[in-house]
Design a protein around this motif. Structure first.
Motif, PDB file in Angstrom:
ATOM      1  N   ILE A   1      -2.911 -18.153   3.852  1.00  0.00           N
ATOM      2  CA  ILE A   1      -1.969 -17.351   3.721  1.00  0.00           C
ATOM      3  C   ILE A   1      -1.743 -16.738   4.792  1.00  0.00           C
ATOM      4  N   ASP A   2      -0.246 -16.403   5.027  1.00  0.00           N
ATOM      5  CA  ASP A   2       0.282 -16.019   6.443  1.00  0.00           C
ATOM      6  C   ASP A   2       1.450 -15.062   5.978  1.00  0.00           C
ATOM      7  N   GLN A   3       1.271 -13.704   6.656  1.00  0.00           N
ATOM      8  CA  GLN A   3       2.054 -12.627   6.194  1.00  0.00           C
ATOM      9  C   GLN A   3       2.399 -12.408   4.770  1.00  0.00           C
ATOM     10  N   GLY A   4       1.306 -12.355   3.972  1.00  0.00           N
ATOM     11  CA  GLY A   4       1.450 -12.028   2.656  1.00  0.00           C
ATOM     12  C   GLY A   4       1.991 -13.097   1.700  1.00  0.00           C
TER      13      GLY A   4
ATOM     14  N   TYR B   1      -6.824  -1.781  -6.885  1.00  0.00           N
ATOM     15  CA  TYR B   1      -5.271  -1.295  -6.674  1.00  0.00           C
ATOM     16  C   TYR B   1      -4.507  -2.119  -8.086  1.00  0.00           C
ATOM     17  N   ASN B   2      -3.404  -1.597  -8.581  1.00  0.00           N
ATOM     18  CA  ASN B   2      -2.453  -2.221  -9.141  1.00  0.00           C
ATOM     19  C   ASN B   2      -1.215  -2.953  -8.567  1.00  0.00           C
ATOM     20  N   VAL B   3      -1.110  -4.155  -8.798  1.00  0.00           N
ATOM     21  CA  VAL B   3      -0.162  -4.942  -8.247  1.00  0.00           C
ATOM     22  C   VAL B   3       1.131  -4.184  -8.601  1.00  0.00           C
ATOM     23  N   ASP B   4       2.051  -4.465  -7.675  1.00  0.00           N
ATOM     24  CA  ASP B   4       3.674  -3.736  -7.844  1.00  0.00           C
ATOM     25  C   ASP B   4       4.337  -4.613  -8.780  1.00  0.00           C
ATOM     26  N   SER B   5       4.143  -5.865  -8.787  1.00  0.00           N
ATOM     27  CA  SER B   5       4.557  -6.825  -9.798  1.00  0.00           C
ATOM     28  C   SER B   5       4.174  -8.325  -9.948  1.00  0.00           C
ATOM     29  N   GLY B   6       4.442  -9.049 -10.801  1.00  0.00           N
ATOM     30  CA  GLY B   6       3.470 -10.283 -11.228  1.00  0.00           C
ATOM     31  C   GLY B   6       2.312  -9.936 -11.884  1.00  0.00           C
ATOM     32  N   ARG B   7       1.511 -10.834 -12.331  1.00  0.00           N
ATOM     33  CA  ARG B   7       0.202 -10.891 -12.906  1.00  0.00           C
ATOM     34  C   ARG B   7      -0.894 -11.465 -12.219  1.00  0.00           C
ATOM     35  N   ILE B   8      -2.008 -10.836 -12.444  1.00  0.00           N
ATOM     36  CA  ILE B   8      -3.373 -11.473 -12.326  1.00  0.00           C
ATOM     37  C   ILE B   8      -4.200 -11.872 -13.271  1.00  0.00           C
TER      38      ILE B   8
ATOM     39  N   TYR C   1       0.690  -1.287   0.018  1.00  0.00           N
ATOM     40  CA  TYR C   1       0.086   0.121   0.198  1.00  0.00           C
ATOM     41  C   TYR C   1       0.914   1.120  -0.003  1.00  0.00           C
ATOM     42  N   ASP C   2       1.892   0.988   0.637  1.00  0.00           N
ATOM     43  CA  ASP C   2       2.729   2.429   0.818  1.00  0.00           C
ATOM     44  C   ASP C   2       4.118   2.370   0.023  1.00  0.00           C
ATOM     45  N   GLY C   3       4.293   1.348  -0.651  1.00  0.00           N
ATOM     46  CA  GLY C   3       5.542   1.217  -1.772  1.00  0.00           C
ATOM     47  C   GLY C   3       6.636   0.797  -1.022  1.00  0.00           C
ATOM     48  N   SER C   4       6.692   0.413   0.433  1.00  0.00           N
ATOM     49  CA  SER C   4       7.779  -0.096   0.903  1.00  0.00           C
ATOM     50  C   SER C   4       7.561  -1.322   1.780  1.00  0.00           C
ATOM     51  N   THR C   5       6.319  -1.531   2.460  1.00  0.00           N
ATOM     52  CA  THR C   5       5.952  -2.839   3.274  1.00  0.00           C
ATOM     53  C   THR C   5       5.125  -3.564   2.374  1.00  0.00           C
ATOM     54  N   ASP C   6       5.439  -4.798   1.853  1.00  0.00           N
ATOM     55  CA  ASP C   6       4.904  -5.792   1.084  1.00  0.00           C
ATOM     56  C   ASP C   6       3.610  -6.305   1.987  1.00  0.00           C
ATOM     57  N   VAL C   7       2.480  -6.402   1.503  1.00  0.00           N
ATOM     58  CA  VAL C   7       1.281  -6.885   2.028  1.00  0.00           C
ATOM     59  C   VAL C   7       1.232  -8.206   1.360  1.00  0.00           C
ATOM     60  N   LEU C   8       1.245  -8.427   0.320  1.00  0.00           N
ATOM     61  CA  LEU C   8       1.595  -9.633  -0.585  1.00  0.00           C
ATOM     62  C   LEU C   8       3.055  -9.468  -0.999  1.00  0.00           C
ATOM     63  N   SER C   9       3.435 -10.859  -1.083  1.00  0.00           N
ATOM     64  CA  SER C   9       4.992 -11.284  -1.585  1.00  0.00           C
ATOM     65  C   SER C   9       4.845 -12.504  -2.434  1.00  0.00           C
ATOM     66  N   ASN C  10       5.265 -12.338  -3.782  1.00  0.00           N
ATOM     67  CA  ASN C  10       5.444 -13.400  -4.568  1.00  0.00           C
ATOM     68  C   ASN C  10       4.300 -14.518  -4.442  1.00  0.00           C
ATOM     69  N   VAL C  11       3.080 -14.053  -4.502  1.00  0.00           N
ATOM     70  CA  VAL C  11       2.147 -15.113  -4.353  1.00  0.00           C
ATOM     71  C   VAL C  11       1.650 -15.555  -5.558  1.00  0.00           C
ATOM     72  N   SER C  12       1.363 -16.821  -5.519  1.00  0.00           N
ATOM     73  CA  SER C  12       0.866 -17.702  -6.544  1.00  0.00           C
ATOM     74  C   SER C  12      -0.175 -18.677  -6.452  1.00  0.00           C
ATOM     75  N   PHE C  13      -1.262 -18.649  -7.091  1.00  0.00           N
ATOM     76  CA  PHE C  13      -2.343 -19.708  -6.958  1.00  0.00           C
ATOM     77  C   PHE C  13      -2.993 -19.678  -7.876  1.00  0.00           C
ATOM     78  N   HIS C  14      -3.998 -20.941  -8.300  1.00  0.00           N
ATOM     79  CA  HIS C  14      -4.876 -20.970  -9.036  1.00  0.00           C
ATOM     80  C   HIS C  14      -6.533 -21.211  -8.732  1.00  0.00           C
ATOM     81  N   ILE C  15      -7.301 -20.435  -9.061  1.00  0.00           N
ATOM     82  CA  ILE C  15      -8.674 -20.654  -8.658  1.00  0.00           C
ATOM     83  C   ILE C  15      -9.457 -21.273  -9.833  1.00  0.00           C
ATOM     84  N   PRO C  16      -9.609 -22.809  -9.560  1.00  0.00           N
ATOM     85  CA  PRO C  16     -10.638 -23.399 -10.774  1.00  0.00           C
ATOM     86  C   PRO C  16     -11.873 -22.756 -11.056  1.00  0.00           C
TER      87      PRO C  16
END
Length: 569
Positions: A537-540, A381-388, A340-355
């Motif tokens: 999910i734990d700590q992003g 919001y826009n992701v900082d990196s990765g894809r949805i 949210y603030d550009g410094s502290t990651d709320v989600l970090s390198n998250v990957s999963f599939h919802i069928p």
């Protein structure tokens, strides 16, 4: 309204938009000025020809000029007031459109009550710039110009003395008016803070009463009111200093004219009739001049309000570009990182599939990033990196509107608007028939609740407080059903209800999710044990994925969460 312009340029652009009406007002001002300027001439003739046969006719001419001048002035006021209302309407339209389309990040930091104040009291000050300022200024300037020309024809020397006093006063007024703009901006900021605080207090009035904190909340609101009061007093001081200055200047001009004019009459340089006409023209300068001074201060106040409105208009709206999303029923996160603030990651390198067509639950400790995951799917919001991915489509390349049409979303604190049941249901699909609305209410077991009242015309109070928490949640589910979206997002749908309402909501969710992809953020694990897939999910970070039975064996964190809720296999 031009977002990047200065307040003065914005005001000029408003005038330009209404050039036709302002041209008519200017013509009426010219006519009124001519009618006014003719009156001293007629008085001059009356004084010069007292006792002659033409005196009676001249008096009737004077009466006619007075009547026509009054009618012209009234018509001019109507035209300018109508123009002012049109200018305010245009500003409010622009502001409403921008307020509803700002990026969600703006609402995270701005107080809603302050935003509403800009739409209300700030735009009202723009009206006063037209009605209290420009109406008088336009006619006053025209009249003054004509009066000055005629005074120059009568006696240039006395005119120069009058103009010297007027120019000196005008410099003082313009200098002081800059303070009024600054103080008005600060006053409106205090009013905005007061509105925001009051809005927040009314939204939590039951909590305030229950905790006995009325005095503390009142103290804070009173402080905002007092801040607005102090700014208002400063404005009053500036205004109060201007009026004596202008009045003194006009009185000095009048006394100088009488003294010098009397001497010039005695020396035979001008006649008594000319002196009377000059004095009348002096009044025609002094009265509009006071109006012009007032117009300057009023316009300055409006510019202070425009400055606050510009703070919102300068905020870029949520982007609307992107290609149209194709229908899809599955979702994927591909190495998504977000803060949210550009410094502290709320989600970090998250990957999963919802069928597609399955029920997926997101679980984890508070603050682990579950609700943020839904917000990213909704493109708040826009992701900082990765894809949805929506199907095989990167949502960053899709328009937000077309993406959201494919996704039904129910927040944890479901929004229910003041109004009727029908109005709430049709938020997502305005063309739905009454029959379809009743079908949606049937699906969430709410038909009986509203049939006993006024049906779809049943009135719901502000924030839906006339409904229970479970009823608000089920009404939001019914609204989502009417959208007929292939993917449904539910953020802790049973977090604030009792066990009986919980089961009603769960039954409603089962009805809503038939043949749809369902993503549920769950606090109570008992509500998602039947999910086809549970993502922990734990700590992003995603720490485990599987069914309830699998996770009870493979995931220590899930097992710990289940044991804390006394949930066994």
């Amino acid at each position: 309204m031009e977002a990047g312009s200065t307040p003065f340029r914005v005001l000029l652009s408003m005038l330009a938009r209404h050039r036709a009406a302002l041209s008519l007002a200017l013509v009426l001002s010219l006519i009124g000025a001519v009618l006014g300027l003719l009156q001293p001439m007629v008085v001059n003739r009356i004084v010069s020809g007292v006792g002659t046969s033409t005196t009676g006719n001249l008096i009737w001419v004077l009466v006619g000029l007075l009547v026509l001048s009054s009618l012209t002035s009234g018509l001019q006021i109507y035209v300018m007031t109508r123009t002012a209302e049109s200018a305010v309407l245009g500003t409010r339209r622009d502001l409403v459109g921008r307020l509803l389309r700002l990026p969600i990040r703006v609402y995270d930091t701005q107080r809603s009550g302050d935003l509403v104040t800009r739409l209300g009291s700030d735009t009202t000050l723009i009206r006063s710039a037209f009605t209290g300022g420009l109406i008088d200024a336009i006619g006053g300037v025209v009249t003054m110009i004509g009066a000055v020309v005629l005074m120059a024809l009568i006696d240039p020397l006395m005119l120069l003395i009058v103009l010297a006093v007027v120019v000196l006063t005008l410099v003082v007024v313009i200098s002081a008016s800059s303070l009024i703009q600054k103080y008005t901006t600060r006053a409106q900021e205090s009013v905005g803070a007061l509105g925001a605080g009051m809005d927040r207090a009314l939204g939590a009035v039951r909590t305030i009463r229950a905790t006995g904190s009325e005095d503390r909340v009142e103290k804070g609101l009173t402080a905002d009111a007092e801040a607005a009061y102090r700014m208002g007093i400063r404005i009053a001081r500036v205004d109060a200093s201007l009026y004596p200055a202008t009045g003194l200047a006009m009185q000095a001009s009048f006394l100088i004219v009488l003294g010098i004019g009397g001497a010039r009459v005695a020396s035979g340089d001008i006649s008594v009739a000319d002196l009377v006409s000059f004095v009348l023209y002096l009044f025609m300068v002094s009265m509009p001049l006071a109006q012009v001074f007032q117009a300057i201060t009023t316009v300055r106040s409006a510019m202070g309000a425009i400055e606050r409105i510009q703070q919102i208009m300068r905020q870029p709206p949520e982007p609307r570009d992107g290609r149209e999303a194709r229908p899809a029923h599955d979702l994927s996160f591909d190495d998504v990182t977000f803060s949210y603030d550009g410094s502290t990651d709320v989600l970090s390198n998250v990957s999963f599939h919802i069928p597609a067509g399955k029920k997926t639950a997101l679980v984890g400790p508070s603050g682990s990033g579950k609700s943020t995951t839904l917000a990213l799917i909704e493109r708040f919001y826009n992701v900082d990196s990765g894809r949805i991915l929506l199907g095989d489509q990167d949502t960053a390349e899709l328009s937000r509107s077309s993406t959201r049409k494919l996704i039904g979303y129910v927040e944890q604190d479901s929004a229910v608007l003041a109004g009727t049941v029908r109005e709430n249901l049709l938020l997502g699909r305005s063309a739905a028939s009454d029959e379809r609305c009743w079908w949606a209410l049937d699906q969430v077991n709410l038909r009986g609740r509203f049939e006993e009242a006024d049906g779809l015309d049943s009135v719901i109070g502000d924030r839906g407080l006339s409904l229970s928490g479970g009823q608000r949640q089920r009404l939001a589910l019914a609204r989502m059903l009417l959208m007929d979206a292939p993917i449904l997002l539910l953020d802790e749908p049973t977090s604030a209800v009792d066990s009986q309402n919980e089961q009603l909501i769960l039954d409603s969710i089962d009805a809503a999710s038939a043949d749809r992809t369902l993503v549920v953020v769950a606090h109570r694990l008992s509500t998602v044990t039947d999910a086809d897939q549970i993502i922990v999910i734990d700590q992003g970070r995603v720490v485990a994925t599987g069914t309830h039975s699998e996770l009870m064996i493979d995931s220590p964190m899930y097992r710990d969460l289940a044991s804390r809720q006394l949930l066994g296999e």
